[in-house]
Design a protein around this motif. Structure first.
Motif, mmCIF file in Angstrom:
data_model
loop_
_atom_site.group_PDB
_atom_site.id
_atom_site.type_symbol
_atom_site.label_atom_id
_atom_site.label_comp_id
_atom_site.label_asym_id
_atom_site.label_seq_id
_atom_site.Cartn_x
_atom_site.Cartn_y
_atom_site.Cartn_z
ATOM 1 N N GLN A 95 0.854 -1.180 0.000
ATOM 2 C CA GLN A 95 0.000 0.000 0.000
ATOM 3 C C GLN A 95 0.897 1.239 0.000
ATOM 4 O OE1 GLN A 95 -1.919 -2.138 3.401
ATOM 5 N NE2 GLN A 95 -3.757 -1.057 2.668
ATOM 6 N N HIS A 96 0.447 2.309 0.672
ATOM 7 C CA HIS A 96 1.287 3.512 0.639
ATOM 8 C C HIS A 96 2.528 3.316 1.498
ATOM 9 C CE1 HIS A 96 2.565 7.576 0.111
ATOM 10 N NE2 HIS A 96 2.512 7.816 1.406
ATOM 11 N N GLY A 97 2.340 3.094 2.777
ATOM 12 C CA GLY A 97 3.499 2.840 3.630
ATOM 13 C C GLY A 97 3.193 1.827 4.721
ATOM 14 N N GLN A 98 2.021 1.214 4.656
ATOM 15 C CA GLN A 98 1.587 0.315 5.712
ATOM 16 C C GLN A 98 2.536 -0.872 5.902
ATOM 17 O OE1 GLN A 98 -0.281 1.933 3.551
ATOM 18 N NE2 GLN A 98 -2.425 2.081 4.143
ATOM 19 N N GLN A 99 3.182 -1.295 4.831
ATOM 20 C CA GLN A 99 4.098 -2.438 4.924
ATOM 21 C C GLN A 99 5.528 -2.018 5.285
ATOM 22 O OE1 GLN A 99 1.703 -2.218 2.321
ATOM 23 N NE2 GLN A 99 0.510 -3.516 3.697
ATOM 24 N N ASN A 100 5.749 -0.728 5.456
ATOM 25 C CA ASN A 100 7.090 -0.254 5.834
ATOM 26 C C ASN A 100 7.327 -0.491 7.317
ATOM 27 O OD1 ASN A 100 7.513 0.546 3.234
ATOM 28 N ND2 ASN A 100 7.354 2.733 3.628
ATOM 29 N N GLN A 101 7.629 -1.732 7.637
ATOM 30 C CA GLN A 101 7.905 -2.139 9.006
ATOM 31 C C GLN A 101 8.997 -3.206 8.988
ATOM 32 O OE1 GLN A 101 4.343 -2.664 11.625
ATOM 33 N NE2 GLN A 101 3.192 -2.509 9.726
ATOM 34 N N ALA A 102 9.914 -3.113 9.950
ATOM 35 C CA ALA A 102 10.973 -4.103 10.039
ATOM 36 C C ALA A 102 10.360 -5.493 10.186
ATOM 37 C CB ALA A 102 11.867 -3.792 11.232
ATOM 38 N N GLY A 103 10.844 -6.428 9.390
ATOM 39 C CA GLY A 103 10.349 -7.790 9.433
ATOM 40 C C GLY A 103 9.197 -8.070 8.493
ATOM 41 N N ASN A 104 8.582 -7.026 7.933
ATOM 42 C CA ASN A 104 7.494 -7.248 6.987
ATOM 43 C C ASN A 104 8.076 -7.774 5.671
ATOM 44 O OD1 ASN A 104 5.604 -6.438 4.694
ATOM 45 N ND2 ASN A 104 4.333 -5.980 6.476
ATOM 46 N N PRO A 105 7.572 -8.901 5.140
ATOM 47 C CA PRO A 105 8.166 -9.478 3.940
ATOM 48 C C PRO A 105 8.098 -8.567 2.717
ATOM 49 C CG PRO A 105 6.123 -10.609 4.523
ATOM 50 C CD PRO A 105 6.486 -9.737 5.676
ATOM 51 N N VAL A 106 7.052 -7.727 2.622
ATOM 52 C CA VAL A 106 6.960 -6.803 1.491
ATOM 53 C C VAL A 106 8.062 -5.751 1.585
ATOM 54 C CG1 VAL A 106 5.523 -5.076 0.342
ATOM 55 C CG2 VAL A 106 4.494 -7.190 1.191
ATOM 56 N N PHE A 107 8.243 -5.192 2.786
ATOM 57 C CA PHE A 107 9.313 -4.216 2.991
ATOM 58 C C PHE A 107 10.681 -4.846 2.738
ATOM 59 C CE2 PHE A 107 12.420 -2.193 5.892
ATOM 60 C CZ PHE A 107 12.438 -0.926 5.335
ATOM 61 N N GLU A 108 10.912 -6.035 3.254
ATOM 62 C CA GLU A 108 12.205 -6.693 3.072
ATOM 63 C C GLU A 108 12.478 -6.982 1.600
ATOM 64 O OE1 GLU A 108 12.076 -10.078 5.676
ATOM 65 O OE2 GLU A 108 12.684 -8.883 7.432
ATOM 66 N N SER A 109 11.443 -7.343 0.853
ATOM 67 C CA SER A 109 11.606 -7.580 -0.579
ATOM 68 C C SER A 109 11.979 -6.290 -1.308
ATOM 69 C CB SER A 109 10.305 -8.157 -1.159
ATOM 70 O OG SER A 109 10.384 -8.283 -2.563
ATOM 71 N N MET A 110 11.354 -5.171 -0.904
ATOM 72 C CA MET A 110 11.683 -3.887 -1.525
ATOM 73 C C MET A 110 13.138 -3.509 -1.248
ATOM 74 S SD MET A 110 9.780 -0.186 -1.207
ATOM 75 C CE MET A 110 9.943 -0.098 0.578
ATOM 76 N N ILE A 111 13.588 -3.682 -0.005
ATOM 77 C CA ILE A 111 14.975 -3.377 0.338
ATOM 78 C C ILE A 111 15.924 -4.249 -0.478
ATOM 79 C CG2 ILE A 111 16.705 -3.500 2.178
ATOM 80 C CD1 ILE A 111 14.879 -1.096 2.429
ATOM 81 N N GLN A 112 15.581 -5.513 -0.652
ATOM 82 C CA GLN A 112 16.418 -6.408 -1.454
ATOM 83 C C GLN A 112 16.493 -5.935 -2.908
ATOM 84 O OE1 GLN A 112 15.084 -10.496 -1.541
ATOM 85 N NE2 GLN A 112 16.840 -11.199 -2.720
ATOM 86 N N SER A 113 15.354 -5.471 -3.444
ATOM 87 C CA SER A 113 15.340 -4.975 -4.835
ATOM 88 C C SER A 113 16.210 -3.726 -4.972
ATOM 89 C CB SER A 113 13.903 -4.661 -5.262
ATOM 90 O OG SER A 113 13.115 -5.834 -5.312
ATOM 91 N N ILE A 114 16.162 -2.841 -3.982
ATOM 92 C CA ILE A 114 16.994 -1.640 -4.013
ATOM 93 C C ILE A 114 18.469 -2.022 -3.975
ATOM 94 C CG2 ILE A 114 17.643 0.442 -2.720
ATOM 95 C CD1 ILE A 114 14.692 0.587 -1.798
ATOM 96 N N ASP A 115 18.807 -2.931 -3.079
ATOM 97 C CA ASP A 115 20.193 -3.391 -2.951
ATOM 98 C C ASP A 115 20.691 -3.989 -4.258
ATOM 99 O OD1 ASP A 115 22.649 -4.210 -1.692
ATOM 100 O OD2 ASP A 115 21.767 -6.206 -1.414
ATOM 101 N N GLU A 116 19.913 -4.858 -4.868
ATOM 102 C CA GLU A 116 20.315 -5.503 -6.119
ATOM 103 C C GLU A 116 20.501 -4.480 -7.229
ATOM 104 O OE1 GLU A 116 17.311 -8.397 -6.843
ATOM 105 O OE2 GLU A 116 18.084 -9.832 -5.359
ATOM 106 N N ALA A 117 19.600 -3.500 -7.295
ATOM 107 C CA ALA A 117 19.695 -2.494 -8.352
ATOM 108 C C ALA A 117 20.941 -1.643 -8.183
ATOM 109 C CB ALA A 117 18.438 -1.629 -8.347
#
Length: 324
Positions: free
Chosen positions: A297-319
């Motif tokens: 959603q907008h920022g609801q998944q922006n929480q440590a341990g949330n799989p959606v947030f962790e996936s986004m961080i992984q995508s940023i790192d890879e890019a």
């Protein structure tokens, strides 16, 4: 498990009418291995009020755990930088200017700090309205032919005027606020649900609940003023924010950094189509498509341990590792 250290820093910002010192914070791993030594520094700037105790600490810790050095800060007028610029008193009211042009200058100041202290240009990762400010900074560097940032990661980007469609009567609200004197206080938000309110930032009901509970919880836990950190904003804030459109600077432009444009598929505040449009018009290498993340959603998944947030961080790192 990576041990993360934090350090308070100060950085200089050249506004159009003054040069001032703002406070910031650096997140970094206590030990950096050979692979981490090659990673560029990251500047993270946030949205509406831009707080270290909100997403700054969240993204800072998540990226520092992967080996990055992450500098973030409160925008002028809020939290640790509340009284440095962009606040005024009227009777018993403290009123805040929320000026995107200033926030663009703050991104440039943070970039300059990173260049001086780390010896290289940083990546800039931005959240929501912070992405509008950082696009303005990137466009300014490109227009000047200046050294450009390494990589740009806008998340939940939207053209500011598009947000006005959430109001019940967009035209009436726009006309009414523009008739007010610049320093007249208005509410930070117009929820756009019952009747048009003369507020700065329109929110839908679902997002209103998220910002009240989740972001308010972050700032309270961090020992800062409860989010959003202001009671009133000026009518000038609204007038300048609907005029500020750095997208006007990108058509046919050159010198833009590579980018990863990210948006939540279920965002009901900033529509995913906004990042799709930005991707189509972006004058640099933005990859084959915008990254539209399912179940975000907008920022609801922006929480440590949330799989959606962790996936986004992984995508940023890879890019960053493959394209910066």
């Amino acid at each position: 498990m990576t041990t993360i250290t934090t350090r308070n820093i100060n950085f200089s910002v050249k506004y159009n009418d003054a040069s001032l010192i703002l406070k910031g914070m650096l997140f970094q791993p206590e030990q950096r291995d050979a692979a981490s030594q090659k990673l560029p520094p990251i500047i993270f700037n946030s949205g509406f009020t831009g707080g270290v105790t909100m997403y700054g600490q969240l993204f800072g810790r998540a990226l520092a755990a992967l080996g990055y050095r992450v500098m973030t800060y409160d925008v002028a007028g809020f939290f640790s930088n509340k009284h440095i610029r962009n606040t005024l008193e009227s009777g018993d009211k403290v009123i805040t200017h929320v000026i995107l042009e200033d926030q663009k200058d703050e991104v440039l100041g943070a970039v300059a700090w990173a260049r001086e202290n780390f010896g290289e240009m940083p990546v800039v990762a931005s959240w929501a309205m912070g992405s509008v400010a950082s696009l303005g900074a990137v466009a300014e560097l490109a227009a000047a032919g200046a050294e450009q940032i390494r990589f740009w990661v806008p998340m939940s980007y939207t053209n500011i005027r598009t947000l006005q469609a959430l109001r019940i009567d967009q035209a009436a609200a726009d006309a009414a606020i523009k008739q007010l004197a610049d320093d007249v206080p208005i509410p930070p938000f117009d929820t756009g649900t019952d009747e048009t309110r003369l507020g700065y930032y329109p929110l839908d009901r679902e997002t209103q609940a998220y910002v009240d509970q989740q972001l308010g919880g972050y700032t309270e836990a961090g020992g800062a003023d409860r989010w959003p950190g202001c009671t009133y904003v000026t009518a000038k804030s609204y007038k300048t924010y609907v005029q500020y459109d750095p997208e006007q600077s990108i058509e046919g432009a050159k010198g833009f950094p590579p980018a990863l444009i990210i948006h939540g598929a279920d965002n009901t505040l900033h529509m995913p189509s906004e990042s799709v449009r930005l991707h189509q018009n972006y004058p640099g290498d933005a990859g084959p498509n915008a990254l539209i993340i399912s179940h975000m959603q907008h920022g609801q998944q922006n929480q440590a341990g949330n799989p959606v947030f962790e996936s986004m961080i992984q995508s940023i790192d890879e890019a960053i590792r493959t394209r910066s």
